[in-house]
Design a protein around this motif. Structure first.
Motif, PDB file in Angstrom:
ATOM      1  N   TRP A  21       0.832  -1.193   0.000  1.00 16.41           N
ATOM      2  CA  TRP A  21       0.000   0.000   0.000  1.00 16.41           C
ATOM      3  C   TRP A  21       0.866   1.242   0.000  1.00 16.41           C
ATOM      4  CZ3 TRP A  21      -4.077  -0.782   4.454  1.00 16.41           C
ATOM      5  CH2 TRP A  21      -4.883  -1.882   4.151  1.00 16.41           C
ATOM      6  N   ILE A  22       0.347   2.292  -0.613  1.00 20.12           N
ATOM      7  CA  ILE A  22       0.959   3.609  -0.539  1.00 20.12           C
ATOM      8  C   ILE A  22      -0.160   4.625  -0.339  1.00 20.12           C
ATOM      9  CG2 ILE A  22       2.968   3.046  -1.966  1.00 20.12           C
ATOM     10  CD1 ILE A  22       1.486   4.467  -4.288  1.00 20.12           C
ATOM     11  N   ALA A  23       0.198   5.802   0.107  1.00 24.33           N
ATOM     12  CA  ALA A  23      -0.776   6.880   0.247  1.00 24.33           C
ATOM     13  C   ALA A  23      -0.335   8.045  -0.623  1.00 24.33           C
ATOM     14  CB  ALA A  23      -0.886   7.323   1.700  1.00 24.33           C
ATOM     15  N   PHE A  24      -1.340   8.755  -1.143  1.00 24.02           N
ATOM     16  CA  PHE A  24      -1.084   9.943  -1.957  1.00 24.02           C
ATOM     17  C   PHE A  24      -2.257  10.884  -1.779  1.00 24.02           C
ATOM     18  CE2 PHE A  24      -1.467  12.270  -6.008  1.00 24.02           C
ATOM     19  CZ  PHE A  24      -0.261  12.959  -5.955  1.00 24.02           C
ATOM     20  N   ARG A  25      -1.970  12.116  -1.391  1.00 26.58           N
ATOM     21  CA  ARG A  25      -2.990  13.156  -1.176  1.00 26.58           C
ATOM     22  C   ARG A  25      -4.158  12.675  -0.323  1.00 26.58           C
ATOM     23  NH1 ARG A  25      -3.103  16.024  -7.104  1.00 26.58           N
ATOM     24  NH2 ARG A  25      -1.057  16.976  -6.932  1.00 26.58           N
ATOM     25  N   GLY A  26      -3.831  11.976   0.752  1.00 28.10           N
ATOM     26  CA  GLY A  26      -4.834  11.575   1.721  1.00 28.10           C
ATOM     27  C   GLY A  26      -5.575  10.288   1.413  1.00 28.10           C
ATOM     28  N   LEU A  27      -5.289   9.677   0.264  1.00 31.51           N
ATOM     29  CA  LEU A  27      -5.928   8.415  -0.099  1.00 31.51           C
ATOM     30  C   LEU A  27      -4.926   7.280  -0.037  1.00 31.51           C
ATOM     31  CD1 LEU A  27      -8.077   9.555  -3.154  1.00 31.51           C
ATOM     32  CD2 LEU A  27      -8.842   9.167  -0.812  1.00 31.51           C
ATOM     33  N   VAL A  28      -5.402   6.105   0.330  1.00 24.76           N
ATOM     34  CA  VAL A  28      -4.560   4.910   0.409  1.00 24.76           C
ATOM     35  C   VAL A  28      -4.874   4.039  -0.802  1.00 24.76           C
ATOM     36  CG1 VAL A  28      -3.998   2.856   1.751  1.00 24.76           C
ATOM     37  CG2 VAL A  28      -4.501   5.013   2.922  1.00 24.76           C
TER      38      VAL A  28
END
Length: 75
Positions: free
Chosen positions: A21-28
């Motif tokens: 998993w990664i997160a970007f701009r508050g989304l996973v």
């Protein structure tokens, strides 16, 4: 949408648990299906963390996230 903590995200690094998993701009995002995230690493970037700030150094735009459905929000 489910909310995940940074600790939960950190465990999905391709090493501690099989999910990547990664997160970007508050989304996973679950990027486990991507061959580019083999073993939780994509070039010099590690899974299990928020990569929002690191995108500016990437050779691609944020459109790369269009390939993946967000699975949750980062707390």
């Amino acid at each position: 949408m489910k909310v995940y903590t940074r600790q939960q995200l950190a465990l999905r690094n391709g090493q501690d648990k099989p999910e990547i998993w990664i997160a970007f701009r508050g989304l996973v995002y679950d990027v486990s299906s991507s061959r580019l995230w083999n073993k939780g690493m994509h070039y010099e970037h590690w899974a299990g963390q928020d990569l929002t700030e690191e995108l500016r150094d990437a050779p691609h735009t944020d459109k790369v996230f269009d390939k993946f459905e967000p699975i949750g929000q980062l707390a």
